[in-house]
Design a protein around this motif. Structure first.
Motif, PDB file in Angstrom:
ATOM      1  N   GLU A 121       0.805  -1.232   0.000  1.00 52.04           N
ATOM      2  CA  GLU A 121       0.000   0.000   0.000  1.00 52.04           C
ATOM      3  C   GLU A 121       0.836   1.279   0.000  1.00 52.04           C
ATOM      4  N   TRP A 122       2.164   1.147   0.145  1.00 49.88           N
ATOM      5  CA  TRP A 122       3.042   2.332   0.194  1.00 49.88           C
ATOM      6  C   TRP A 122       2.892   3.164  -1.075  1.00 49.88           C
ATOM      7  N   ARG A 123       2.585   4.416  -0.888  1.00 47.33           N
ATOM      8  CA  ARG A 123       2.340   5.360  -1.981  1.00 47.33           C
ATOM      9  C   ARG A 123       1.145   4.966  -2.852  1.00 47.33           C
ATOM     10  N   LYS A 124       0.320   4.012  -2.370  1.00 44.25           N
ATOM     11  CA  LYS A 124      -0.970   3.726  -3.023  1.00 44.25           C
ATOM     12  C   LYS A 124      -2.088   4.261  -2.135  1.00 44.25           C
ATOM     13  N   SER A 125      -2.122   3.800  -0.868  1.00 40.95           N
ATOM     14  CA  SER A 125      -3.056   4.425   0.087  1.00 40.95           C
ATOM     15  C   SER A 125      -2.313   4.868   1.349  1.00 40.95           C
ATOM     16  N   ILE A 126      -0.998   4.635   1.377  1.00 36.09           N
ATOM     17  CA  ILE A 126      -0.168   5.098   2.493  1.00 36.09           C
ATOM     18  C   ILE A 126       0.847   6.106   1.950  1.00 36.09           C
ATOM     19  N   PHE A 127       0.866   7.289   2.555  1.00 37.88           N
ATOM     20  CA  PHE A 127       1.768   8.337   2.055  1.00 37.88           C
ATOM     21  C   PHE A 127       2.486   9.023   3.212  1.00 37.88           C
ATOM     22  N   ASP A 128       3.674   9.523   2.912  1.00 40.03           N
ATOM     23  CA  ASP A 128       4.337  10.438   3.837  1.00 40.03           C
ATOM     24  C   ASP A 128       4.361  11.788   3.129  1.00 40.03           C
ATOM     25  N   PHE A 129       4.340  12.873   3.883  1.00 46.23           N
ATOM     26  CA  PHE A 129       4.518  14.168   3.218  1.00 46.23           C
ATOM     27  C   PHE A 129       5.818  14.820   3.678  1.00 46.23           C
ATOM     28  N   TYR A 130       6.751  14.003   4.171  1.00 46.28           N
ATOM     29  CA  TYR A 130       8.038  14.518   4.634  1.00 46.28           C
ATOM     30  C   TYR A 130       9.112  14.398   3.569  1.00 46.28           C
ATOM     31  N   THR A 131       8.750  13.847   2.414  1.00 44.63           N
ATOM     32  CA  THR A 131       9.676  13.843   1.284  1.00 44.63           C
ATOM     33  C   THR A 131       8.960  14.499   0.116  1.00 44.63           C
ATOM     34  N   HIS A 132       9.743  14.997  -0.827  1.00 42.66           N
ATOM     35  CA  HIS A 132       9.181  15.629  -2.010  1.00 42.66           C
ATOM     36  C   HIS A 132       8.322  14.632  -2.784  1.00 42.66           C
ATOM     37  N   GLU A 133       8.846  13.413  -2.990  1.00 42.69           N
ATOM     38  CA  GLU A 133       8.106  12.399  -3.755  1.00 42.69           C
ATOM     39  C   GLU A 133       6.810  12.025  -3.038  1.00 42.69           C
ATOM     40  N   GLY A 134       6.886  11.885  -1.698  1.00 35.09           N
ATOM     41  CA  GLY A 134       5.710  11.497  -0.924  1.00 35.09           C
ATOM     42  C   GLY A 134       4.619  12.559  -1.007  1.00 35.09           C
ATOM     43  N   ALA A 135       5.006  13.820  -0.887  1.00 33.83           N
ATOM     44  CA  ALA A 135       4.042  14.915  -0.920  1.00 33.83           C
ATOM     45  C   ALA A 135       3.380  15.004  -2.297  1.00 33.83           C
ATOM     46  N   VAL A 136       4.176  14.810  -3.359  1.00 32.67           N
ATOM     47  CA  VAL A 136       3.637  14.882  -4.723  1.00 32.67           C
ATOM     48  C   VAL A 136       2.698  13.693  -4.981  1.00 32.67           C
ATOM     49  N   ALA A 137       3.108  12.503  -4.525  1.00 31.00           N
ATOM     50  CA  ALA A 137       2.257  11.305  -4.711  1.00 31.00           C
ATOM     51  C   ALA A 137       0.916  11.483  -3.998  1.00 31.00           C
ATOM     52  N   LEU A 138       0.949  12.064  -2.805  1.00 30.74           N
ATOM     53  CA  LEU A 138      -0.290  12.288  -2.054  1.00 30.74           C
ATOM     54  C   LEU A 138      -1.189  13.303  -2.764  1.00 30.74           C
ATOM     55  N   HIS A 139      -0.565  14.302  -3.371  1.00 30.99           N
ATOM     56  CA  HIS A 139      -1.333  15.286  -4.136  1.00 30.99           C
ATOM     57  C   HIS A 139      -2.127  14.594  -5.253  1.00 30.99           C
ATOM     58  N   HIS A 140      -1.466  13.681  -5.983  1.00 28.59           N
ATOM     59  CA  HIS A 140      -2.152  12.972  -7.066  1.00 28.59           C
ATOM     60  C   HIS A 140      -3.285  12.102  -6.518  1.00 28.59           C
ATOM     61  N   PHE A 141      -3.045  11.462  -5.373  1.00 26.07           N
ATOM     62  CA  PHE A 141      -4.062  10.611  -4.770  1.00 26.07           C
ATOM     63  C   PHE A 141      -5.294  11.442  -4.369  1.00 26.07           C
ATOM     64  N   LEU A 142      -5.047  12.595  -3.745  1.00 21.16           N
ATOM     65  CA  LEU A 142      -6.152  13.398  -3.212  1.00 21.16           C
ATOM     66  C   LEU A 142      -7.029  13.993  -4.314  1.00 21.16           C
ATOM     67  N   LYS A 143      -6.452  14.153  -5.502  1.00 17.43           N
ATOM     68  CA  LYS A 143      -7.235  14.736  -6.596  1.00 17.43           C
ATOM     69  C   LYS A 143      -8.496  13.938  -6.876  1.00 17.43           C
ATOM     70  N   THR A 144      -8.407  12.629  -6.756  1.00 15.61           N
ATOM     71  CA  THR A 144      -9.555  11.805  -7.142  1.00 15.61           C
ATOM     72  C   THR A 144     -10.174  11.062  -5.955  1.00 15.61           C
ATOM     73  N   TRP A 145      -9.651  11.254  -4.751  1.00 18.70           N
ATOM     74  CA  TRP A 145     -10.187  10.511  -3.600  1.00 18.70           C
ATOM     75  C   TRP A 145     -11.579  11.013  -3.258  1.00 18.70           C
ATOM     76  N   GLU A 146     -12.484  10.061  -3.022  1.00 18.82           N
ATOM     77  CA  GLU A 146     -13.869  10.477  -2.788  1.00 18.82           C
ATOM     78  C   GLU A 146     -14.272  10.437  -1.324  1.00 18.82           C
ATOM     79  N   GLY A 147     -13.348  10.048  -0.457  1.00 21.93           N
ATOM     80  CA  GLY A 147     -13.661  10.076   0.978  1.00 21.93           C
ATOM     81  C   GLY A 147     -13.502   8.723   1.639  1.00 21.93           C
ATOM     82  N   GLY A 148     -13.643   8.715   2.952  1.00 21.90           N
ATOM     83  CA  GLY A 148     -13.442   7.499   3.751  1.00 21.90           C
ATOM     84  C   GLY A 148     -12.715   7.876   5.028  1.00 21.90           C
ATOM     85  N   ASP A 149     -12.017   6.901   5.612  1.00 15.81           N
ATOM     86  CA  ASP A 149     -11.290   7.168   6.853  1.00 15.81           C
ATOM     87  C   ASP A 149      -9.863   7.618   6.542  1.00 15.81           C
ATOM     88  N   MET A 150      -9.554   8.865   6.873  1.00 15.77           N
ATOM     89  CA  MET A 150      -8.178   9.326   6.740  1.00 15.77           C
ATOM     90  C   MET A 150      -7.521   9.283   8.113  1.00 15.77           C
TER      91      MET A 150
END
Lengths: 409, 103
Positions: A121-150
């Motif tokens: 699940e790393w960088r699929k539904s698990i993200f860190d925002f303490y690295t540049h890659e992690g923050a960018v990957a999370l940005h892409h995920f959030l664009k289409t996420w429709e909700g649930g438990d964060m």
């Protein structure tokens, strides 16, 4: 020719290179800076990338542009240091001897310290925002996420920028409100601390803000492992929290070369005198910023405020004078609280964050432990100050020592 | 600051109930503080407590992770011995200062 070597060209190392090159004669002292990464990241900006407030280019500039003329800059990984021989070995075989060493290689996330974190699940539904890659990957995920438990999780203490996960929670709340899906998102804040933050007054203020924004805090939660198959995080005392999106601050540790050199503690931090900032074991080594084990926040503001003390004491050591400059543990953090507002805390080894005004007593313009628009603008303006003044070691209208003036107690 | 009687001795403690002077600590005191925490001390508990005392009095700052990586106990076992908040409870029973997280 005498030699100073600076390991790490982040906030602390870059400021020191600038201060020292100005102070030391070029024909007497050579200064060499080593870093493995050619990019300087404005790390406070990572927080804004997931929510599209900054883009990925807003936080990067070449490190070389901040290293002054007359300083040698080597881009290479450090293999190890032999402190008793005052020698640095690089992975490319290069050997650097030094008269004085400044360690400023910071702290880094270690997701591999937690079982299951780097799984499927790393960088699929698990993200860190303490690295540049992690923050960018999370940005892409959030664009289409429709909700649930964060679920937000802090895996271990200490970690870099202790207010960042709170800011992340507040900004996420705003992001989902504006997207019109806030009612479809449950936000859980799991932390090994007993409350929102460490010190009583700020913990109370920030805890109330979490409550106001309907963010559920789960305290004393010490992460054992991630069950990536069932998308759950599990604590050592057996509590489980389900997630659809996990934003994790993985275990933080000092640089790997510290471990290879046998110079650090279990977390690869170097034992450092909290007042003089000299390494406990070696007279010709100073440690600035997150790389040390001093008991204050791991944060850029600490590296910045302590740079005056490292500079004074290094100059004293060079001239064989006693080290009289003393660091007070001063730390100062803007806290983004969402919807264009922010808070601010200012504290040191002895004094917890208190309400009041900053930097001018009674005037501000910033309010300590209050939630205001001007505090948010302070954070916005700070990026410019960081790139243009702070890294270059220029004087800022801020005292490095914490002051009680303007604080209410 | 407050005074408490443990094992027949008057001991000064902080408002949170931590001993102010680790040298006043004895095993009998540990047993009584543990009772207040709802813990019956075994040899296993004492092995951990003595490890914590030794490291702390040497000046090392301990975390749950560093204790879990030691030879004395793993993290899971540490939680089983001192449920809920192992480092806080174990520190109090060991007669040392309340652990501070340096944030």
């Amino acid at each position: 020719m005498k030699k100073i070597v600076i390991l790490g060209a982040g906030t602390g190392g870059t400021i020191m290179a600038n201060k020292l090159r100005k102070a030391l004669e070029r024909d007497e002292w050579s200064i060499t800076v080593v870093d493995k990464d050619p990019n300087h990241y404005y790390q406070p900006g990572f927080l804004f990338i997931p929510f599209g407030i900054y883009n990925k280019y807003d936080v990067i500039k070449p490190k070389a542009s901040f290293i002054p003329a007359g300083v040698k800059f080597i881009i290479n990984e450090i293999e190890r240091v032999e402190p008793d021989k005052s020698t640095v070995y690089l992975t490319n075989g290069q050997i650097l001897e030094y008269d004085f060493l400044i360690v400023s290689t910071g702290t880094h996330i270690k997701p591999d310290e937690t079982p299951g974190l780097l799984g499927r699940e790393w960088r699929k539904s698990i993200f860190d925002f303490y690295t540049h890659e992690g923050a960018v990957a999370l940005h892409h995920f959030l664009k289409t996420w429709e909700g649930g438990d964060m679920v937000i999780n802090i895996a271990e203490l200490p970690f870099k920028c202790p207010v960042a996960p709170l800011e992340f929670a507040f900004l996420a709340d705003e992001f989902f409100v504006k997207k019109g899906i806030r009612e479809k998102v449950n936000i859980y804040y799991t932390t090994p601390l007993s409350g929102a933050f460490t010190k009583p007054k700020s913990s109370k203020m920030l805890g109330e803000l979490l409550k106001e924004k309907n963010i559920h805090i789960i305290p004393d939660f010490y992460l054992e492992r991630v069950d990536d198959e069932n998308k759950k995080i599990i604590s050592f005392d057996g509590r489980e929290v389900k997630f659809d999106l996990l934003s994790v601050i993985p275990v933080n540790m000092g640089a790997d070369w510290v471990a290879r050199s046998g110079m650090g503690d279990d977390m690869n931090y170097i034992a450092t005198d909290k007042y003089t900032l000299r390494a406990d074991k070696w007279e010709n080594i100073f440690v600035i910023g997150d790389a040390s084990n001093i008991p204050t926040s791991k944060a850029g503001s600490v590296a910045h405020f302590s740079s005056d003390v490292v500079f004074e004491n290094l100059m004293a050591a060079i001239e064989e004078r006693p080290l009289i400059a003393r660091f007070d543990g001063h730390s100062n953090c803007y806290i983004e609280t969402g919807f264009g507002k922010g808070s601010l805390i200012d504290f040191n080894y002895e004094t917890e964050p208190l309400p009041g005004t900053y930097p001018l007593p009674g005037i501000g313009p910033f309010g300590l432990l209050s939630n205001t628009r001007i505090n948010h603008y302070g954070k916005v303006m700070f990026r410019w100050i960081y790139w243009h003044l702070l890294l270059k070691g220029r004087e800022l209208p801020l005292e490095s020592q914490m002051t009680m003036a303007g604080k209410e107690f | 600051m407050a005074q408490k009687v443990y094992a027949g001795k008057t001991i000064s403690v902080t408002d949170d109930g931590y001993l102010t002077d680790p040298n006043q600590w004895t095993k009998d005191i540990a047993v009584e503080i543990a009772k207040e925490e709802g813990i019956e001390l075994t040899d296993k508990h004492f092995a951990v407590i003595e490890y914590i005392r030794e490291k702390t009095l040497k000046g090392d700052a301990l975390t749950i992770r560093t204790i879990g990586k030691s030879d004395v106990i793993d993290t899971k076992g540490f939680y089983e011995l001192f449920p809920g908040a192992p480092l806080k409870k174990a520190s109090r029973i060991a007669g040392i200062a309340k652990p501070t997280s340096c944030v």
